[in-house]
Design a protein around this motif. Structure first.
Motif, PDB file in Angstrom:
ATOM      1  N   GLY A 138       0.145   0.013  -1.377  1.00  0.00           N
ATOM      2  CA  GLY A 138       0.924   1.244  -1.239  1.00  0.00           C
ATOM      3  C   GLY A 138       1.395   1.779  -2.581  1.00  0.00           C
ATOM      4  O   GLY A 138       1.253   2.967  -2.870  1.00  0.00           O
TER       5      GLY A 138
ATOM      6  N   TYR B  85      -4.633   4.744  10.391  1.00  0.00           N
ATOM      7  CA  TYR B  85      -3.670   5.647   9.738  1.00  0.00           C
ATOM      8  C   TYR B  85      -3.262   6.732  10.714  1.00  0.00           C
ATOM      9  O   TYR B  85      -3.999   7.057  11.627  1.00  0.00           O
ATOM     10  CB  TYR B  85      -4.302   6.271   8.491  1.00  0.00           C
TER      11      TYR B  85
ATOM     12  N   ASN C 222      -6.123  -9.928  13.174  1.00  0.00           N
ATOM     13  CA  ASN C 222      -5.267 -10.593  12.183  1.00  0.00           C
ATOM     14  C   ASN C 222      -5.946 -10.697  10.830  1.00  0.00           C
ATOM     15  O   ASN C 222      -5.292 -10.836   9.818  1.00  0.00           O
ATOM     16  CB  ASN C 222      -4.850 -11.981  12.672  1.00  0.00           C
TER      17      ASN C 222
ATOM     18  N   SER D  46       6.972  10.098  10.241  1.00  0.00           N
ATOM     19  CA  SER D  46       6.560   8.758   9.801  1.00  0.00           C
ATOM     20  C   SER D  46       6.066   8.841   8.360  1.00  0.00           C
ATOM     21  O   SER D  46       5.545   9.872   7.927  1.00  0.00           O
ATOM     22  CB  SER D  46       5.488   8.198  10.722  1.00  0.00           C
TER      23      SER D  46
ATOM     24  N   GLU E  12       5.036  -4.915  13.692  1.00  0.00           N
ATOM     25  CA  GLU E  12       5.548  -4.187  12.538  1.00  0.00           C
ATOM     26  C   GLU E  12       4.497  -3.318  11.860  1.00  0.00           C
ATOM     27  O   GLU E  12       4.792  -2.217  11.416  1.00  0.00           O
ATOM     28  CB  GLU E  12       6.084  -5.191  11.516  1.00  0.00           C
ATOM     29  N   ILE E  13       3.276  -3.831  11.769  1.00  0.00           N
ATOM     30  CA  ILE E  13       2.274  -3.076  11.022  1.00  0.00           C
ATOM     31  C   ILE E  13       1.436  -2.169  11.918  1.00  0.00           C
ATOM     32  O   ILE E  13       0.428  -1.633  11.496  1.00  0.00           O
ATOM     33  CB  ILE E  13       1.363  -3.998  10.165  1.00  0.00           C
ATOM     34  N   GLY E  14       1.891  -1.955  13.137  1.00  0.00           N
ATOM     35  CA  GLY E  14       1.220  -0.984  13.997  1.00  0.00           C
ATOM     36  C   GLY E  14       0.267  -1.627  14.985  1.00  0.00           C
ATOM     37  O   GLY E  14      -0.283  -2.697  14.723  1.00  0.00           O
TER      38      GLY E  14
ATOM     39  N   THR F 214      -6.384  -2.301   3.463  1.00  0.00           N
ATOM     40  CA  THR F 214      -5.266  -2.307   4.408  1.00  0.00           C
ATOM     41  C   THR F 214      -5.741  -2.702   5.799  1.00  0.00           C
ATOM     42  O   THR F 214      -4.933  -2.885   6.706  1.00  0.00           O
ATOM     43  CB  THR F 214      -4.605  -0.914   4.494  1.00  0.00           C
TER      44      THR F 214
ATOM     45  N   ARG G 281      -7.308  -0.785   7.821  1.00  0.00           N
ATOM     46  CA  ARG G 281      -7.047   0.314   8.756  1.00  0.00           C
ATOM     47  C   ARG G 281      -8.199   1.292   8.815  1.00  0.00           C
ATOM     48  O   ARG G 281      -8.785   1.656   7.800  1.00  0.00           O
ATOM     49  CB  ARG G 281      -5.792   1.098   8.336  1.00  0.00           C
TER      50      ARG G 281
ATOM     51  N   ASN H 273      -0.303  -4.839  -4.175  1.00  0.00           N
ATOM     52  CA  ASN H 273       0.601  -3.905  -3.500  1.00  0.00           C
ATOM     53  C   ASN H 273      -0.109  -2.562  -3.347  1.00  0.00           C
ATOM     54  O   ASN H 273       0.040  -1.652  -4.171  1.00  0.00           O
ATOM     55  CB  ASN H 273       1.894  -3.760  -4.301  1.00  0.00           C
TER      56      ASN H 273
ATOM     57  N   LYS I  72      -7.572  -8.269   9.622  1.00  0.00           N
ATOM     58  CA  LYS I  72      -7.680  -6.867   9.183  1.00  0.00           C
ATOM     59  C   LYS I  72      -9.080  -6.293   9.355  1.00  0.00           C
ATOM     60  O   LYS I  72      -9.579  -5.552   8.498  1.00  0.00           O
ATOM     61  CB  LYS I  72      -7.287  -6.743   7.707  1.00  0.00           C
TER      62      LYS I  72
ATOM     63  N   ARG J 214      -6.355  -1.223  13.667  1.00  0.00           N
ATOM     64  CA  ARG J 214      -5.168  -0.477  13.258  1.00  0.00           C
ATOM     65  C   ARG J 214      -5.675   0.750  12.519  1.00  0.00           C
ATOM     66  O   ARG J 214      -6.790   0.753  11.997  1.00  0.00           O
ATOM     67  CB  ARG J 214      -4.291  -1.339  12.349  1.00  0.00           C
TER      68      ARG J 214
END
Ligand code: 87F
Length: 510
Positions: free
Chosen positions: A38, A510, A445, A169, A471-473, A245, A247, A36, A447, A508
Motif C-alpha cells: 500500500g 478491489y 489463504n 471506503s 478483515e481483508i475482505g 495483494t 486481489r 508494504n 492469495k 478477493r
C-alpha cells in the motif's frame, strides 16, 4: 522569525552555497513492493510524477505523465470505436433529481455515492442538482426523443468525461477515487443479436488495451447475476489480478442492458413491419483505473515500469561527461541520437540539465519508468557507440550508433513482450483450481485467484461471501471465463456440493 522558518532560511542559504549538482541521495523509494504494498503504491505514483495528492480526500491531480498515458489508450480506443460507427458526444455534468431518480432500482443501491450541489454562493438552490455518477438517466430521455423509427437505429454514442462517486471506503489513486476519467458508451439497437455482438466487440477492445498496450493479462468473461450491473441483462468484463495483494480487479465492463431501460425511458421505435417495438441497449466503460492496474502489475522497488507502447518517453538519452572529456561532442551525439529516434517515430528525449548528476538522472527516469535509457560518455563517443540500459530487467548493452534505430526498435518490442510474459507468468502462478471447500480456503489463504466449479446459484455465492468475511475482505466471483475448461459429468460445486454448471474465477478483489 519563528524558529522553524529561521532554520529553513539558513538551510536554503546553505544549499545555495553548496555545489549546485545534486547527488544520488534522497531519490529512492522508502517502501518495498513486497513489504508494504500500500505504501509502496502511494509512493510510486507520486515519485513517478503520475499523481499529486490533493486536499480533498479521494481526489488526485493527474499530472502530465499520467495524461500522456491516458491519451495514448484514448487515441487507440477512440479510433477503434469510430471504425464501428460510434459517435462522440457530450452530455451535461449536472443531473436534475427527477431525472436521476427516474430509474429507481438502478439508482437505489448507489444513492449514497451521489454528490449534490446545494448552493450557489450563500443561497440555497431551489432544487439541489446531482453530479453524474454515470449517465444512463442523463442520456436516455434523449434516446427516447431521437429514436422514432427503425431508420434511427442503431444509435451509437460515446462520451469522454469525468464522473463523481462519493466513495467512503479507502480511496486509492486511479483504483478508487471520488472523481475519475472514463469513456462511457451507450448504444441502442433494433435487435438483441446486434446488441450481443457489440458487447463482445467492445470487450475485445478492452482486452487489447490491457494486453497489447498495458502488457497486462486479463480474463474475459461473464459476471454472475449477483455481481452484474443490476440495471442490465448481463455484464461482461475483463478481469486482471494483482499478485502482490492477491486481489482480482475488474478492468472494464461491457453490459447488455436488454430492454430494461427502454421500458423505463420509453425508448420505442416503429419497426420495419410498422409495429411498435422497444430498443435493445448496451453500455460500456473503462476508466483511469487502467493506469493504476498497470502501476501495480509492473512497478518495482525502483519505481514505475512503463510498457513502451504507453510511455510518453520511450527512450531517455543521458550525457555522461567527464572532467576533461569532449563535452560538446557528447552533447552533440545525444542530440543526434534523439533526432534519429524521433525521425523514426520513437518518443525519445535527452536530459541536458546541468544541475543534476548522471546518477541522479538515472534514478529519476527509472522512478518515472522510462523503458530504455541511453547513456553517452567519452568511451562511447570514441567507439561510436551508445550504452543502452533496459528498465524492466536492468540489462545493459553497447550499441553501435550505425544500427541504433533498428536495435532500439527491437529492444522496445522485446521489453513490451517481456513485460507481458512476466506478468502472465506471475498471474498464472496465482491461479489455483479448487474442487472442494477445503481446497478453496487453502488457496484463498495463499492469495490465489481460484478457478472452481460452481452451481451458479446466487444463494451459494452469498454464502461464500459470508463464510469468507474477514478483515481483508470476503471472496466473491470475479467472472465465469468465456474459455471454459471441460466440466466433466458429475462435477460438483465446490461450495454447495450440487451439480456444477460453470467454472468460475473467485477471489478477493478491489
Ligand atoms: C454510483 C452512483 C450512481 C455505478 C454508481 O458500468 C449510479 C451508479 O449506475 C451506477 N456506480 N453504477 C453502474 C454503472 C453502470 C454502467 N454505466 C455506463 C457502466 C458502464 C458505463
Amino acid at each position: 522569525m519563528a524558529g522553524g522558518e529561521a532554520k529553513k532560511a539558513s538551510t536554503n542559504a546553505n544549499n545555495r552555497k553548496k555545489k549546485e549538482v545534486k547527488k544520488e541521495t534522497g531519490l529512492g523509494l522508502s517502501s518495498k513492493k513486497d513489504d508494504n504494498f500500500g505504501e509502496w503504491y502511494s509512493e510510486v505514483v507520486v515519485s513517478g510524477e503520475l499523481i499529486e495528492y490533493y486536499d480533498i480526500s479521494g481526489c488526485y491531480i493527474l499530472r502530465p505523465w499520467t495524461m500522456s498515458i491516458w491519451e495514448i489508450i484514448q487515441a487507440f480506443f477512440d479510433a477503434e470505436i469510430k471504425k464501428m460507427k460510434i459517435k462522440n458526444c457530450y452530455f451535461p455534468l449536472f443531473v436534475s433529481p427527477g431525472v436521476l431518480q427516474k430509474e429507481k432500482d438502478h439508482i437505489e443501491g448507489f444513492a449514497p455515492e451521489v454528490a449534490w450541489v446545494t448552493k450557489s454562493g450563500q443561497s440555497d438552490l431551489d432544487v439541489p442538482i446531482a453530479i453524474r455518477p454515470t449517465s444512463e438517466t442523463v442520456m436516455y430521455p434523449y434516446f427516447s426523443k431521437w429514436i422514432r423509427g427503425h431508420r434511427d437505429l442503431p444509435l451509437k454514442l460515446n462520451q469522454w468525461c469525468n464522473v463523481v462517486r462519493w466513495e467512503f471506503s479507502n480511496p486509492t489513486p486511479f483504483i478508487r477515487s471520488r472523481e475519475f476519467l472514463w469513456q462511457e458508451g451507450h448504444t441502442a439497437f433494433a435487435t438483441k443479436e446486434e446488441a450481443n455482438k457489440e458487447v463482445l466487440e467492445i470487450l475485445e477492445l478492452y482486452r487489447r488495451i490491457y494486453e497489447d498496450y498495458l502488457a497486462i493479462p486479463v480474463v474475459k468473461g461473464k459476471k454472475s447475476e449477483h455481481e452484474k450491473f443490476a440495471g442490465g441483462l448481463y455484464t461482461t468484463s475483463v478481469e486482471a489480478f494483482i499478485p502482490h495483494t492477491g486481489r482480482g480487479i475488474q478492468g472494464a465492463t461491457s453490459h447488455c442492458l436488454g430492454q430494461n431501460f427502454a421500458k423505463m425511458f420509453e425508448i420505442n421505435f416503429e419497426n420495419d413491419k410498422g409495429e411498435k417495438a422497444m430498443v435493445w441497449q448496451n453500455s460500456w466503460a473503462y476508466s483511469t483505473r487502467t493506469i493504476g492496474v498497470m502501476v501495480m502489475v509492473h512497478g518495482d522497488d525502483k519505481g514505475l515500469v512503463l510498457p513502451p507502447k504507453i510511455a510518453a518517453v520511450q527512450v531517455i538519452v543521458i550525457p555522461v561527461p567527464y572532467k576533461d572529456a569532449d563535452t560538446k561532442g557528447i552533447f552533440d551525439a545525444c542530440d543526434a541520437t534523439v533526432k534519429a529516434l524521433n525521425e523514426s517515430g520513437f518518443r525519445a528525449e535527452s536530459d541536458f540539465r546541468d544541475n543534476y548528476s548522471p546518477g541522479w538522472k538515472y534514478s529519476h527516469w527509472e522512478m518515472k519508468g522510462v523503458p530504455l535509457r541511453i547513456e553517452i560518455g567519452p568511451k562511447d563517443l570514441a567507439n561510436d557507440q551508445v550504452r543502452a540500459v533496459r528498465r524492466d530487467n536492468s540489462a545493459k548493452s553497447d550499441i553501435p550508433r550505425a544500427g541504433l534505430v533498428e536495435q532500439v526498435k527491437d529492444m522496445l518490442d522485446d521489453i513490451q513482450q517481456s513485460l507481458f510474459d512476466v506478468a502472465k507468468q506471475n498471474r498464472d502462478a496465482c491461479v489455483q483450481v479448487a474442487r472442494t471447500w477445503d481446497e478453496f480456503m487453502e488457496a484463498l489463504n495463499q492469495k490465489k485467484m481460484i478457478l472452481a466449479p460452481w452451481c451458479e446459484e446466487e444463494e451459494v455465492e452469498k454464502d461464500v461471501k459470508a463464510r469468507t468475511k474477514g478483515e481483508i475482505g470476503a471472496a466473491k466471483t470475479l467472472c465465469s471465463p468465456f474459455e471454459q475448461p471441460a466440466l466433466d459429468e458429475g462435477t460438483l460445486c465446490f461450495a454447495s456440493g450440487k451439480p456444477a454448471k460453470k467454472w468460475t474465477y473467485w477471489g478477493r478483489s478491489y
